[in-house]
Design a protein around this motif. Structure first.
Motif, PDB file in Angstrom:
ATOM      1  N   LEU A  10      53.958  53.072  25.605  1.00 22.56           N
ATOM      2  CA  LEU A  10      53.621  52.118  26.484  1.00 22.56           C
ATOM      3  C   LEU A  10      52.946  50.853  25.715  1.00 22.56           C
ATOM      4  CD1 LEU A  10      53.157  54.868  28.209  1.00 22.56           C
ATOM      5  CD2 LEU A  10      52.383  53.009  30.001  1.00 22.56           C
ATOM      6  N   GLU A  11      53.462  49.754  25.901  1.00 20.97           N
ATOM      7  CA  GLU A  11      52.921  48.490  25.144  1.00 20.97           C
ATOM      8  C   GLU A  11      52.325  47.490  26.354  1.00 20.97           C
ATOM      9  OE1 GLU A  11      55.540  46.728  22.522  1.00 20.97           O
ATOM     10  OE2 GLU A  11      55.870  48.562  21.296  1.00 20.97           O
ATOM     11  N   HIS A  12      51.444  46.738  26.204  1.00 16.52           N
ATOM     12  CA  HIS A  12      50.948  45.700  26.842  1.00 16.52           C
ATOM     13  C   HIS A  12      50.576  44.477  25.853  1.00 16.52           C
ATOM     14  CE1 HIS A  12      47.365  47.580  25.460  1.00 16.52           C
ATOM     15  NE2 HIS A  12      46.386  46.661  26.219  1.00 16.52           N
ATOM     16  N   TYR A  13      50.084  43.551  26.685  1.00 19.54           N
ATOM     17  CA  TYR A  13      49.364  42.331  26.075  1.00 19.54           C
ATOM     18  C   TYR A  13      47.975  42.384  26.501  1.00 19.54           C
ATOM     19  CZ  TYR A  13      53.598  39.937  24.731  1.00 19.54           C
ATOM     20  OH  TYR A  13      54.998  39.611  24.396  1.00 19.54           O
ATOM     21  N   PRO A  14      47.005  42.809  25.386  1.00 21.79           N
ATOM     22  CA  PRO A  14      45.570  42.927  25.727  1.00 21.79           C
ATOM     23  C   PRO A  14      45.103  41.810  26.364  1.00 21.79           C
ATOM     24  CG  PRO A  14      45.997  43.918  23.427  1.00 21.79           C
ATOM     25  CD  PRO A  14      47.315  43.393  23.935  1.00 21.79           C
ATOM     26  N   GLY A  15      44.165  41.919  27.252  1.00 27.18           N
ATOM     27  CA  GLY A  15      43.480  40.720  27.921  1.00 27.18           C
ATOM     28  C   GLY A  15      44.488  40.424  29.139  1.00 27.18           C
ATOM     29  N   MET A  16      45.745  40.228  28.865  1.00 22.20           N
ATOM     30  CA  MET A  16      46.754  39.767  30.073  1.00 22.20           C
ATOM     31  C   MET A  16      46.755  41.058  31.175  1.00 22.20           C
ATOM     32  SD  MET A  16      50.504  38.556  29.757  1.00 22.20           S
ATOM     33  CE  MET A  16      51.752  39.684  30.538  1.00 22.20           C
ATOM     34  N   ALA A  17      46.963  42.142  30.626  1.00 23.10           N
ATOM     35  CA  ALA A  17      47.129  43.344  31.351  1.00 23.10           C
ATOM     36  C   ALA A  17      45.879  43.433  32.292  1.00 23.10           C
ATOM     37  CB  ALA A  17      47.465  44.462  30.743  1.00 23.10           C
ATOM     38  N   GLU A  18      44.942  43.722  31.686  1.00 20.15           N
ATOM     39  CA  GLU A  18      43.435  43.601  32.227  1.00 20.15           C
ATOM     40  C   GLU A  18      43.323  42.495  33.577  1.00 20.15           C
ATOM     41  OE1 GLU A  18      42.658  45.393  28.349  1.00 20.15           O
ATOM     42  OE2 GLU A  18      43.887  43.791  29.126  1.00 20.15           O
ATOM     43  N   ALA A  19      43.405  41.328  33.077  1.00 14.28           N
ATOM     44  CA  ALA A  19      43.429  40.106  33.988  1.00 14.28           C
ATOM     45  C   ALA A  19      44.326  40.424  35.380  1.00 14.28           C
ATOM     46  CB  ALA A  19      43.529  38.806  33.273  1.00 14.28           C
ATOM     47  N   GLU A  20      45.455  40.765  34.925  1.00 11.69           N
ATOM     48  CA  GLU A  20      46.584  41.063  35.957  1.00 11.69           C
ATOM     49  C   GLU A  20      46.264  42.147  37.115  1.00 11.69           C
ATOM     50  OE1 GLU A  20      49.894  40.144  38.556  1.00 11.69           O
ATOM     51  OE2 GLU A  20      48.583  39.040  37.167  1.00 11.69           O
ATOM     52  N   ILE A  21      45.748  43.166  36.389  1.00 11.74           N
ATOM     53  CA  ILE A  21      45.465  44.278  37.205  1.00 11.74           C
ATOM     54  C   ILE A  21      44.194  44.066  37.916  1.00 11.74           C
ATOM     55  CG2 ILE A  21      44.612  46.685  37.239  1.00 11.74           C
ATOM     56  CD1 ILE A  21      46.788  47.110  34.809  1.00 11.74           C
ATOM     57  N   ASP A  22      43.392  43.135  37.352  1.00 10.99           N
ATOM     58  CA  ASP A  22      42.094  42.874  38.140  1.00 10.99           C
ATOM     59  C   ASP A  22      42.283  41.848  39.240  1.00 10.99           C
ATOM     60  OD1 ASP A  22      39.009  42.872  38.159  1.00 10.99           O
ATOM     61  OD2 ASP A  22      39.256  40.868  37.942  1.00 10.99           O
ATOM     62  N   ARG A  23      43.414  41.168  39.027  1.00  9.74           N
ATOM     63  CA  ARG A  23      43.807  40.075  40.261  1.00  9.74           C
ATOM     64  C   ARG A  23      44.244  41.126  41.407  1.00  9.74           C
ATOM     65  NH1 ARG A  23      47.981  37.912  42.171  1.00  9.74           N
ATOM     66  NH2 ARG A  23      49.644  39.122  41.015  1.00  9.74           N
ATOM     67  N   ILE A  24      45.077  42.139  40.985  1.00 12.26           N
ATOM     68  CA  ILE A  24      45.585  42.764  42.146  1.00 12.26           C
ATOM     69  C   ILE A  24      44.823  43.653  42.751  1.00 12.26           C
ATOM     70  CG2 ILE A  24      46.681  44.785  41.090  1.00 12.26           C
ATOM     71  CD1 ILE A  24      48.650  42.769  43.671  1.00 12.26           C
ATOM     72  N   ALA A  25      43.672  44.172  42.109  1.00  9.46           N
ATOM     73  CA  ALA A  25      42.522  44.820  42.788  1.00  9.46           C
ATOM     74  C   ALA A  25      41.878  43.877  43.690  1.00  9.46           C
ATOM     75  CB  ALA A  25      41.681  45.254  41.377  1.00  9.46           C
ATOM     76  N   GLU A  26      41.662  42.440  43.275  1.00  5.77           N
ATOM     77  CA  GLU A  26      40.943  41.813  44.360  1.00  5.77           C
ATOM     78  C   GLU A  26      41.915  41.594  45.415  1.00  5.77           C
ATOM     79  OE1 GLU A  26      39.442  37.020  44.154  1.00  5.77           O
ATOM     80  OE2 GLU A  26      39.677  38.247  42.313  1.00  5.77           O
ATOM     81  N   GLN A  27      42.916  41.578  45.412  1.00  6.94           N
ATOM     82  CA  GLN A  27      44.148  41.481  46.763  1.00  6.94           C
ATOM     83  C   GLN A  27      43.590  42.946  47.485  1.00  6.94           C
ATOM     84  OE1 GLN A  27      48.276  40.757  46.287  1.00  6.94           O
ATOM     85  NE2 GLN A  27      47.730  39.171  44.741  1.00  6.94           N
ATOM     86  N   ALA A  28      43.623  43.868  46.839  1.00 12.83           N
ATOM     87  CA  ALA A  28      43.214  45.139  47.526  1.00 12.83           C
ATOM     88  C   ALA A  28      41.943  44.943  48.264  1.00 12.83           C
ATOM     89  CB  ALA A  28      43.279  46.329  46.629  1.00 12.83           C
ATOM     90  N   GLU A  29      40.822  44.724  47.777  1.00  9.40           N
ATOM     91  CA  GLU A  29      39.694  44.377  48.300  1.00  9.40           C
ATOM     92  C   GLU A  29      39.693  43.684  49.561  1.00  9.40           C
ATOM     93  OE1 GLU A  29      37.441  43.294  44.807  1.00  9.40           O
ATOM     94  OE2 GLU A  29      37.565  45.306  43.822  1.00  9.40           O
ATOM     95  N   LYS A  30      40.612  42.657  49.345  1.00 18.00           N
ATOM     96  CA  LYS A  30      40.698  41.571  50.596  1.00 18.00           C
ATOM     97  C   LYS A  30      41.425  42.218  51.685  1.00 18.00           C
ATOM     98  CE  LYS A  30      40.307  37.487  47.776  1.00 18.00           C
ATOM     99  NZ  LYS A  30      41.065  36.240  47.075  1.00 18.00           N
TER     100      LYS A  30
END
Length: 151
Positions: A50-70
Motif C-alpha cells: 500500500l502506497e500513499h502521499y504523506p500529508g494528503m492521505a491524512e488530510a483527505e481522511i480527516d475531511r471525510i471524518a468531519e463529514q461523518a461528524e456532521k
C-alpha cells in the motif's frame, strides 16, 4: 468529539486504541470497531503493498471524518490505515466510531469504510507467491455501489 487519524506502517492494537478512545468517558454508550485484514486471495498472495502521499492521505481522511461528524452525533472517531508491505492475516485498517447509541456508531463506521475502500488516496499492489508482482488493485463495483448510498 475526539478524532484521531493515523497513517502508519506499524501494526495497531485494537484494544489499546479502543481504551484510548473511551478511557474516562461515561457518555459513550456504543463503540463499533471495524478491522480490515489482508486476505490471501485463495492462497496466491504473498503480500499487499500500500502506497500513499504523506500529508494528503491524512488530510483527505480527516475531511471525510468531519463529514461523518456532521451526519451523526459522534462522541469519538478513530481511523488508522497502514501502508507498506502487509502480509495475509495482518491488519490494514481500523475504524472506531463512538456514540451514545449503537445505530449511530454502526452507520458512521460503515460510512467511513465505504469511503476508505473507494476514495481514500491509497494505491494497492499485489505481490504473488510465485514471485511476480500483480497489477494495481482497483475498487470493486460492489464497493462503488456501497459508497453511492451515502450520496
Amino acid at each position: 468529539m475526539a478524532r484521531m487519524i493515523s497513517i502508519q506502517a506499524e501494526p495497531f492494537d485494537v484494544s489499546a486504541e479502543t481504551a484510548a478512545l473511551t478511557g474516562g468517558r461515561a457518555d459513550i454508550g456504543a463503540v463499533v470497531a471495524f478491522t480490515g485484514l489482508c486476505r490471501d486471495e485463495g492462497g496466491r498472495l504473498a503480500a499487499l503493498e500500500l502506497e500513499h502521499y504523506p500529508g494528503m492521505a491524512e488530510a483527505e481522511i480527516d475531511r471525510i471524518a468531519e463529514q461523518a461528524e456532521k451526519r451523526w452525533p459522534l462522541l469519538g472517531l478513530t481511523v488508522i490505515h497502514r501502508f507498506g508491505r502487509i502480509s495475509p492475516g495482518e491488519e490494514i485498517v481500523l475504524v472506531l466510531a463512538a456514540s451514545a447509541h449503537r445505530l449511530v456508531a454502526f452507520e458512521a463506521a460503515s460510512f467511513m469504510m465505504d469511503y476508505l475502500k473507494t476514495q481514500a488516496p491509497f494505491w494497492k499492489r499485489e505481490h504473488l507467491k510465485d514471485g511476480t508482482t500483480g497489477a494495481w488493485v482497483e475498487a470493486k463495483e460492489a464497493d462503488d455501489h456501497a459508497m453511492a448510498r451515502w450520496a
